[in-house]
Design a protein around this motif. Structure first.
Motif, PDB file in Angstrom:
ATOM      1  N   LEU A   1       0.453  21.849   5.417  1.00  0.00           N
ATOM      2  CA  LEU A   1      -0.686  21.150   4.659  1.00  0.00           C
ATOM      3  C   LEU A   1      -0.118  20.323   3.616  1.00  0.00           C
ATOM      4  N   VAL A   2      -0.885  19.214   3.315  1.00  0.00           N
ATOM      5  CA  VAL A   2      -0.648  18.349   2.374  1.00  0.00           C
ATOM      6  C   VAL A   2      -1.573  18.030   1.364  1.00  0.00           C
ATOM      7  N   TYR A   3      -1.200  17.540   0.260  1.00  0.00           N
ATOM      8  CA  TYR A   3      -2.149  17.084  -0.519  1.00  0.00           C
ATOM      9  C   TYR A   3      -1.536  15.967  -1.657  1.00  0.00           C
TER      10      TYR A   3
ATOM     11  N   PRO B   1       6.154  15.057  15.305  1.00  0.00           N
ATOM     12  CA  PRO B   1       5.232  14.394  16.046  1.00  0.00           C
ATOM     13  C   PRO B   1       4.028  13.482  15.540  1.00  0.00           C
ATOM     14  N   ILE B   2       3.814  14.110  14.338  1.00  0.00           N
ATOM     15  CA  ILE B   2       2.649  13.283  13.403  1.00  0.00           C
ATOM     16  C   ILE B   2       3.216  12.387  12.695  1.00  0.00           C
TER      17      ILE B   2
ATOM     18  N   LYS C   1       1.048  -1.282  -0.162  1.00  0.00           N
ATOM     19  CA  LYS C   1       0.030  -0.158  -0.029  1.00  0.00           C
ATOM     20  C   LYS C   1       1.026   1.269   0.107  1.00  0.00           C
ATOM     21  N   VAL C   2       0.477   2.069  -0.900  1.00  0.00           N
ATOM     22  CA  VAL C   2       1.490   3.270  -1.160  1.00  0.00           C
ATOM     23  C   VAL C   2       0.663   4.525  -1.147  1.00  0.00           C
ATOM     24  N   SER C   3       1.439   5.410  -0.671  1.00  0.00           N
ATOM     25  CA  SER C   3       0.800   7.032  -0.582  1.00  0.00           C
ATOM     26  C   SER C   3       1.758   7.903  -1.002  1.00  0.00           C
ATOM     27  N   VAL C   4       1.341   9.175  -1.600  1.00  0.00           N
ATOM     28  CA  VAL C   4       2.192   9.963  -2.187  1.00  0.00           C
ATOM     29  C   VAL C   4       1.526  11.548  -1.582  1.00  0.00           C
ATOM     30  N   ILE C   5       2.479  12.251  -0.904  1.00  0.00           N
ATOM     31  CA  ILE C   5       1.781  13.463  -0.508  1.00  0.00           C
ATOM     32  C   ILE C   5       2.883  14.700  -0.897  1.00  0.00           C
ATOM     33  N   TYR C   6       2.304  15.713  -1.154  1.00  0.00           N
ATOM     34  CA  TYR C   6       3.008  17.041  -1.191  1.00  0.00           C
ATOM     35  C   TYR C   6       3.126  17.732   0.512  1.00  0.00           C
ATOM     36  N   TYR C   7       4.040  18.383   0.595  1.00  0.00           N
ATOM     37  CA  TYR C   7       4.060  18.906   1.969  1.00  0.00           C
ATOM     38  C   TYR C   7       4.534  20.245   1.746  1.00  0.00           C
TER      39      TYR C   7
ATOM     40  N   PHE D   1      -5.228  19.504   2.635  1.00  0.00           N
ATOM     41  CA  PHE D   1      -5.833  19.466   3.885  1.00  0.00           C
ATOM     42  C   PHE D   1      -4.712  19.531   5.062  1.00  0.00           C
ATOM     43  N   SER D   2      -4.992  19.686   6.278  1.00  0.00           N
ATOM     44  CA  SER D   2      -4.288  19.822   7.241  1.00  0.00           C
ATOM     45  C   SER D   2      -3.328  18.766   7.481  1.00  0.00           C
ATOM     46  N   ILE D   3      -2.241  18.815   7.995  1.00  0.00           N
ATOM     47  CA  ILE D   3      -1.448  17.854   8.196  1.00  0.00           C
ATOM     48  C   ILE D   3      -1.708  16.806   9.499  1.00  0.00           C
TER      49      ILE D   3
END
Length: 324
Positions: free
Chosen positions: A219-221, A280-281, A209-215, A250-252
């Protein structure tokens, strides 16, 4: 010096105006000229009629001096088809020139004509192009007065088609240049690489299972399918990819929704990996705990072209196998 500069600008604008009038007359004459179809593309004399968002353009059958005004949308497919431009645009990050998906070596000898959102009309004019590949965000009237200009479609989240944008994009630019066969060859090579990686991953492919996020700034999307090459490459591989909620940021604090086996972070702020490992998150995510969180460069992963898609594949060959 100021008066000389003003005189130069005045002469340039005058030449543009004259050329624009001539172009309008030519376009008017073209509309009443009988056309015939060859290889499914209408042709008039020694040019090919191409429909686009701003109308139609009579493109030379073998353009030799092409200016590409967007690294993702028209420079990437141009280079992929083996065609070297004479002019291009690029971004700068912290004073460094960067191109999404395209290597700077690919444009050696070509002239940089400015930023993708602000190309220099004067520099383009001085290059004497015989074809300009633009987007809907560029000043079409001025550009089309200089040379035949085609507005290459941009990705649109609300109007995304059924096929990955980078594939549609390559086929469109290939149609403009009469290089459809070459485009299919490039796409076949990409698909072969997809199959090679699938074979290498074997049974694990259905489990990862893979996720890709911009930071950026807390904020992340995430990349969207039929829009960003990143999402489409992961989907082509058949991986469990966490799709974004309408491509919105959306918020981190909501990053727990992307608590997957492997996490790729496209870091818009150029923060070091240690920032995310100690956050911490982020630090409570499975991928971070298992050392399967990877920072990937913006210029390699924030892309919408076939060359960019292959760069993403390069990194997936590197990061997805278990022994990395």
């Amino acid at each position: 010096m100021k008066s000389l500069h003003r005189l130069t600008c005045f002469l340039l604008l005058g030449l543009l105006a004259v050329t624009l009038i001539a172009a309008c007359n030519t376009a008017s004459n073209t509309r009443v000229t009988n056309t015939h179809t060859t290889n499914d593309q209408p042709q008039v004399g020694n040019c090919r009629i191409i429909q686009h968002e701003f109308g139609e353009t009579c493109v030379p059958l073998k353009p030799q001096r092409i200016v590409a005004l967007n690294p993702d949308i028209n420079l990437d497919p141009l280079i992929a088809l083996g065609i070297e431009p004479i002019g291009y645009t690029s971004d700068r990050i912290k004073g460094k020139e960067v191109l999404s998906g395209v290597s700077l070596d690919d444009v050696k000898g070509a002239t940089n004509v400015g930023k993708p959102d602000q190309p220099s009309i004067e520099k383009i004019f001085m290059l004497k192009p015989d074809l300009i590949l633009a987007t809907k965000y560029h000043p079409y009237q001025f550009l089309s007065a200089i040379a035949p200009t085609v507005v290459v479609p941009s990705p649109n989240l609300e109007m995304a088609g059924h096929e990955a944008f980078f594939k549609e994009n390559l086929r469109y630019v290939a149609k403009v240049l009469g290089e459809e066969t070459k485009a299919e060859s490039v796409l076949s090579q990409y698909q072969k690489r997809i199959e090679d990686l699938k074979q290498r991953l074997g049974n694990r492919l259905s489990q990862i299972k893979v996720s890709v996020i911009y930071y950026i700034h807390g904020l992340v999307y995430t990349p969207a399918k039929n829009y960003d090459a990143t999402a489409d490459v992961l989907i082509d591989l058949g991986l469990h990819y966490k799709l974004p909620p309408s491509g919105k940021s959306f918020s981190i604090e909501s990053v727990d929704e992307y608590n997957t086996d492997i996490l790729f972070i496209i870091n818009l702020e150029r923060k070091p990996l240690s920032f995310f490992l100690q956050h911490p998150i982020f630090s409570r995510l499975k991928a971070v705990k298992n050392n399967r969180a990877y920072l990937v460069p913006l210029e390699r992963w924030d892309t919408r072209g076939i060359l960019g898609a292959n760069q993403i594949l390069d990194d997936l060959f590197k990061y997805l196998p278990e022994n990395t």
